[in-house]
Each structure stands twice: as structure tokens, then as C-alpha cells.
Design a protein around this motif. Structure first.
Motif, PDB file in Angstrom:
ATOM      1  N   PRO A  68     -36.809   6.355 -18.955  1.00  0.00           N
ATOM      2  CA  PRO A  68     -36.453   5.296 -18.228  1.00  0.00           C
ATOM      3  C   PRO A  68     -37.486   3.974 -18.041  1.00  0.00           C
ATOM      4  CG  PRO A  68     -37.240   6.821 -16.558  1.00  0.00           C
ATOM      5  CD  PRO A  68     -37.148   7.500 -18.067  1.00  0.00           C
ATOM      6  N   LYS A  69     -36.956   2.895 -17.923  1.00  0.00           N
ATOM      7  CA  LYS A  69     -37.819   1.687 -17.723  1.00  0.00           C
ATOM      8  C   LYS A  69     -38.586   1.809 -16.495  1.00  0.00           C
ATOM      9  CE  LYS A  69     -34.693  -1.267 -20.328  1.00  0.00           C
ATOM     10  NZ  LYS A  69     -33.882  -2.490 -20.429  1.00  0.00           N
ATOM     11  N   PRO A  70     -39.851   1.455 -16.828  1.00  0.00           N
ATOM     12  CA  PRO A  70     -40.640   1.476 -15.469  1.00  0.00           C
ATOM     13  C   PRO A  70     -40.055   0.404 -14.422  1.00  0.00           C
ATOM     14  CG  PRO A  70     -41.968   0.474 -17.391  1.00  0.00           C
ATOM     15  CD  PRO A  70     -40.709   0.908 -17.730  1.00  0.00           C
ATOM     16  N   ARG A  71     -40.270   0.907 -13.388  1.00  0.00           N
ATOM     17  CA  ARG A  71     -39.587  -0.096 -12.209  1.00  0.00           C
ATOM     18  C   ARG A  71     -40.757  -0.833 -11.739  1.00  0.00           C
ATOM     19  NH1 ARG A  71     -35.520   4.023  -8.791  1.00  0.00           N
ATOM     20  NH2 ARG A  71     -34.284   4.271 -10.434  1.00  0.00           N
TER      21      ARG A  71
END
Length: 114
Positions: free
Chosen positions: A70-73
Motif C-alpha cells: 500500500p502507498k504510504p499515507r
């Protein structure tokens, strides 16, 4: 009695060969028709195979997207943190605290009494 029995006409070998040639031509035409049907069926099946391959590739892309990390938030900021970051940006742009207060429409007296 001779009139009742009709004589069978004898065909020559050339006539027999001509009849065989006619049958061969008819069979060749039938083969051509079958070949056309075969080509049409092959084209139809090739189109179906291509459609299924496209569906497979789309599903593989979807699988890659699902399995990708997942993309870092961005961290969520509180209201206080947002205001502090805005003030830092304003100071970096060269504004003085008085200018910031003036643009916000705050009086210096109100800020001192708080």
C-alpha cells in the motif's frame, strides 16, 4: 419379345471417365465449402481466445495492484498542528508576526489579552 427388352446402351470408357471427373469436381466444391466453414470457425475461436486472453491480462493487472504494497499515507494532523505549519510557512515566506495578524484581521490587543 425383343421389343419388350430394351437394350442397354453401353458407354464408352471416355464417357465413364467424364462422369467420374464431374463427380470429382462436385466433391472438390464440397471440400471448398467445408474449408470455408473451417476457416470461419477457426476465426471465431481465435476471436474468443483473444477475448479470454485480454480478460486474463486485465485480471493479472488487478492481481498485481492488490498484491502491491500500500502507498504510504500522509500522517493526519490535528488542528493545532495545521495552524503551526501554516504559521511556519508564513514566516518562511518572510512575513513578520504583525503582518500575519494584520492579514488575519486580528488586533494586537486581542492577541495579548488571550
Amino acid at each position: 419379345m425383343e421389343e419388350q427388352q430394351a437394350k442397354r446402351t453401353r458407354r464408352t470408357p471416355q464417357q465413364i471417365a467424364d462422369d467420374i471427373d464431374v463427380k470429382i469436381q462436385e466433391l472438390n466444391k464440397a471440400i471448398e465449402g467445408i474449408e470455408e466453414k473451417k476457416a470461419a470457425a477457426i476465426a471465431d475461436f481465435n476471436a474468443k481466445i483473444e477475448a479470454k486472453q485480454q480478460m486474463i491480462s486485465a485480471l493479472e493487472e488487478k492481481k498485481k495492484a492488490v498484491l502491491a504494497p500500500p502507498k504510504p499515507r500522509k500522517p493526519r494532523l490535528t488542528k493545532k498542528q495545521k495552524i503551526a505549519s501554516l504559521l511556519k510557512k508564513a514566516e518562511k515566506s518572510g512575513m513578520k508576526p504583525e503582518e500575519i495578524a494584520e492579514r488575519l484581521g486580528l488586533n494586537e490587543n486581542e492577541g495579548a489579552s488571550s
